[in-house]
Design a protein around this motif. Structure first.
Motif, PDB file in Angstrom:
ATOM      1  N   LYS A 189      43.423  67.056 -36.612  1.00  0.00           N
ATOM      2  CA  LYS A 189      41.605  67.557 -36.326  1.00  0.00           C
ATOM      3  C   LYS A 189      40.866  68.341 -35.109  1.00  0.00           C
ATOM      4  CE  LYS A 189      39.428  63.020 -36.738  1.00  0.00           C
ATOM      5  NZ  LYS A 189      38.743  63.300 -37.528  1.00  0.00           N
ATOM      6  N   LEU A 190      40.530  68.879 -34.899  1.00  0.00           N
ATOM      7  CA  LEU A 190      40.722  70.010 -34.009  1.00  0.00           C
ATOM      8  C   LEU A 190      38.795  70.221 -33.692  1.00  0.00           C
ATOM      9  CD1 LEU A 190      42.915  72.353 -37.036  1.00  0.00           C
ATOM     10  CD2 LEU A 190      42.882  73.314 -34.616  1.00  0.00           C
ATOM     11  N   GLN A 191      38.875  70.829 -32.525  1.00  0.00           N
ATOM     12  CA  GLN A 191      37.118  70.656 -32.062  1.00  0.00           C
ATOM     13  C   GLN A 191      37.392  72.541 -31.138  1.00  0.00           C
ATOM     14  OE1 GLN A 191      35.548  68.349 -29.382  1.00  0.00           O
ATOM     15  NE2 GLN A 191      35.957  69.759 -28.112  1.00  0.00           N
ATOM     16  N   LEU A 192      35.672  73.271 -31.962  1.00  0.00           N
ATOM     17  CA  LEU A 192      35.712  74.198 -31.117  1.00  0.00           C
ATOM     18  C   LEU A 192      35.029  73.946 -29.603  1.00  0.00           C
ATOM     19  CD1 LEU A 192      35.832  77.467 -32.400  1.00  0.00           C
ATOM     20  CD2 LEU A 192      33.474  76.813 -32.441  1.00  0.00           C
ATOM     21  N   GLU A 193      35.550  75.119 -28.346  1.00  0.00           N
ATOM     22  CA  GLU A 193      35.591  74.186 -27.306  1.00  0.00           C
ATOM     23  C   GLU A 193      34.372  75.686 -27.194  1.00  0.00           C
ATOM     24  OE1 GLU A 193      37.626  72.567 -24.606  1.00  0.00           O
ATOM     25  OE2 GLU A 193      36.888  71.283 -27.158  1.00  0.00           O
ATOM     26  N   PRO A 194      33.818  75.272 -25.606  1.00  0.00           N
ATOM     27  CA  PRO A 194      32.332  76.692 -25.444  1.00  0.00           C
ATOM     28  C   PRO A 194      33.070  77.806 -25.059  1.00  0.00           C
ATOM     29  CG  PRO A 194      32.036  74.222 -24.396  1.00  0.00           C
ATOM     30  CD  PRO A 194      34.333  73.859 -25.352  1.00  0.00           C
ATOM     31  N   SER A 195      34.354  77.369 -24.884  1.00  0.00           N
ATOM     32  CA  SER A 195      34.820  78.900 -24.833  1.00  0.00           C
ATOM     33  C   SER A 195      35.966  79.817 -25.839  1.00  0.00           C
ATOM     34  CB  SER A 195      36.023  78.651 -23.909  1.00  0.00           C
ATOM     35  OG  SER A 195      37.335  77.687 -24.323  1.00  0.00           O
ATOM     36  N   CYS A 196      34.752  79.593 -27.105  1.00  0.00           N
ATOM     37  CA  CYS A 196      35.623  79.401 -28.474  1.00  0.00           C
ATOM     38  C   CYS A 196      37.234  80.096 -28.606  1.00  0.00           C
ATOM     39  CB  CYS A 196      34.661  80.914 -28.467  1.00  0.00           C
ATOM     40  SG  CYS A 196      32.844  81.344 -28.456  1.00  0.00           S
ATOM     41  N   ALA A 197      37.643  78.693 -27.860  1.00  0.00           N
ATOM     42  CA  ALA A 197      38.777  79.370 -28.334  1.00  0.00           C
ATOM     43  C   ALA A 197      38.897  76.637 -29.284  1.00  0.00           C
ATOM     44  CB  ALA A 197      39.943  78.409 -26.620  1.00  0.00           C
ATOM     45  N   TYR A 198      39.932  76.928 -29.476  1.00  0.00           N
ATOM     46  CA  TYR A 198      40.521  75.577 -30.557  1.00  0.00           C
ATOM     47  C   TYR A 198      41.148  74.218 -29.507  1.00  0.00           C
ATOM     48  CZ  TYR A 198      37.113  77.621 -34.605  1.00  0.00           C
ATOM     49  OH  TYR A 198      36.636  77.845 -35.716  1.00  0.00           O
TER      50      TYR A 198
END
Length: 547
Positions: A189-198
């Motif tokens: 299960k993943l999320q895209l961070e504000p920095s554009c890193a997952y």
């Protein structure tokens, strides 16, 4: 004793003429043979020390010098190339494992190509094909599984919903000397961070990423089928063979069989011949409590035939006999030549110049003179090196081992509890039964294993739920908790049934001991029975070695 029928007749009469010829030539060649042997021994003497060239009695010291002492000393673990320091010499080094620095460099490269540098964490669905997804999964695996090394990853694919990705990857335990890889496929299960890193929010269980599971056809993960007969008319004649008839090793313990087989493979290697391998084994009753000796058990149930074919020159016995017979039926005037050697005392050094296509050793003397390993005694010990690197455990069994470890997150401690007949024999082991009772174990483990830890118990205790009381302080697991890994419908069950021509295969005592001991060795802490849980002597009263 069973004998393998020869496609040829008149062996004994041929031998009479052959022996007569030997009598006339021995006088001429005797001095030369002695000189050659002497020079060979001198040459070996000046080679660097090699433990595998030592006599059998020295092997015990090597086997008992590793951390898993109880298993090693009582012979309940099968030692193969994976377990022997320096035994994995296959000519092909393992590729470098993926490291934290590799992942960090890849992440920096990917992020440097993001133009705006700002991303929405709530954007859906997760793009599993984005290179950043694989980087995040690699990073998560390095953090979650510090005791294994990861290597090649497949392409991430969509999981069960828009926040999940499934991926297959190759790995190997750091403690395993072998260079071979295993496969896992997990759901993340993943999320895209504000920095554009997952970022990985959660990693699923072992083999949870079913959408990334490779198409399962027999032979892809384990390709140990017998190669088809080569059609070329002269192919059989091009090679030279070493053929061992079945001897007294049949229906002995697995360690006995292995010691003899490695002798035979070593002689074949020394003589530069292809070894004829009989895939039919006999499982000794001693290795399978509650059963009689079981004949015609498949070699591939216990050993990695695929690796053996890659690492050594071997041919399966049934195929060999058929090709021998086929050749002679097609070439009546050009029969395959063979030499029968009926005395194990005929050393390999005496057979180096033999030109016959087939060198056939027979073992018809009474025990113990009909054991294969007798060939490697005496003079032969100085020149025959047992090729430990060619003999690995069955990949199917090792897949079960890794499945169990994966189910425990590769984060568990190990306990070895010897009970069975020893615990019942109060004359030789007066305290073992009481010392390994659940109440006693709880007290003894307080200073050895932290509470709430996963604890895998390798044991010969057959009573279901015997260790249930330990769950008050630990999360306890035993081998039978994972029966689904060999039950009908499992990969192991399907593949072994196919090998047995459609007949279901029992997960026997030797397989259980092999899996139990391998899982035990992968624990982070190891607690042994003798010397830690009880002060009874491993071999009975008055047998403890003085410190």
């Amino acid at each position: 004793m069973p004998k393998v029928a020869s496609p040829l007749g008149g062996i004994k009469s041929d031998l009479l003429g052959e022996n007569a010829l030997k009598l006339t030539t021995n006088a001429c060649f005797g001095v030369m043979v002695i000189a050659v042997v002497t020079l060979t021994v001198i040459a070996v003497t000046y080679q660097p020390p090699d433990p595998w060239l030592q006599p059998s009695r020295f092997m015990t010291k090597i086997f008992t010098a590793v951390e898993n002492a109880t298993y090693q000393k009582d012979g309940s673990i099968l030692i193969t190339g994976e377990d022997v320091p320096g035994g994995i010499v296959t000519g092909a080094a393992a590729p470098p494992a993926i490291s934290q620095s590799d992942v960090q460099a890849a992440e920096e490269l990917v992020l440097s190509k993001v133009t705006d540098g700002v991303c929405d964490p709530n954007s859906m669905p997760i793009n599993c094909s984005d290179p950043g997804v694989m980087i995040a999964i690699e990073k998560a695996n390095l953090d979650k599984f510090p005791d294994i090394e990861s290597f090649e990853y497949g392409a991430p694919v969509r999981g069960s919903d828009e926040t999940e990705c499934d991926i297959a990857w190759k790995f190997k335990p750091k403690k395993e000397n072998s260079v071979r890889m295993y496969k896992d496929y997990r759901r993340y299960k993943l999320q895209l961070e504000p920095s554009c890193a997952y970022a990985v929010l959660d990693a699923g269980d072992w083999h949870s990423g079913k959408n990334a599971r490779p198409q399962k056809f027999h032979g892809i993960d384990v390709n140990d089928s017998v190669p088809a007969q080569i059609e070329a008319d002269d192919s059989f004649r091009k090679r030279k063979y070493l053929y061992y008839s079945r001897g007294g090793d049949y229906c002995k313990g697995m360690s006995h069989f292995q010691w003899s087989l490695l002798c035979a493979l070593g002689e074949a290697q020394y003589l530069d011949r292809t070894f004829v391998l009989d895939l039919d084994l006999c499982l000794s009753a001693a290795s399978n409590p509650g059963h009689e000796d079981e004949k015609v058990k498949d070699f591939r149930f216990y050993f990695d035939f695929e690796h053996l074919m890659e690492a050594a020159s071997v041919i399966e016995q049934k195929q060999f006999l058929k090709e021998w017979e086929d050749w002679n039926s097609r070439h009546s005037g050009d029969q395959i030549t063979y030499k029968v050697v009926s005395d194990f005392k005929v050393a390999p050094t005496q057979l180096q110049g033999e030109e016959s296509t087939i060198l056939w050793r027979t073992f018809e003397l009474p025990e113990p003179d009909n054991y294969w390993y007798r060939v490697c005694e005496g003079e032969a010990e100085k020149v025959i090196q047992r090729p430990w690197n060619v003999l690995w455990k069955s990949k199917r069994l090792m897949n079960i081992v890794n499945s169990i470890c994966g189910s425990l997150g590769w984060d568990f401690d190990s306990l070895h509890v010897v009970r069975g007949q020893k615990a019942q024999n109060k004359e030789l082991w007066p305290n073992l039964d009481a010392d390994t009772a659940p109440e006693a174990l709880l007290q003894k483990l307080k200073d050895k294993i932290d509470e709430k830890r996963n604890v895998y118990i390798a044991t010969n205790e057959l009573q279901p739920g015997y260790f249930e009381q330990l769950n008050a302080s630990y999360k306890v697991f035993v081998l039978d908790d994972f029966q689904y890994l060999w039950a009908p419908g499992s990969e192991w069950y399907s593949e072994t049934t196919a090998l047995a021509n459609g007949q279901p295969v029992e997960f026997d005592g030797n397989m259980r001991a092999e899996v139990d001991s391998e899982v035990f060795m992968r624990g982070k802490k190891h607690v042994e029975t003798f010397g830690e849980l009880t002060f009874d002597c491993k071999d009975g009263v008055h047998t403890c070695k003085s410190s």
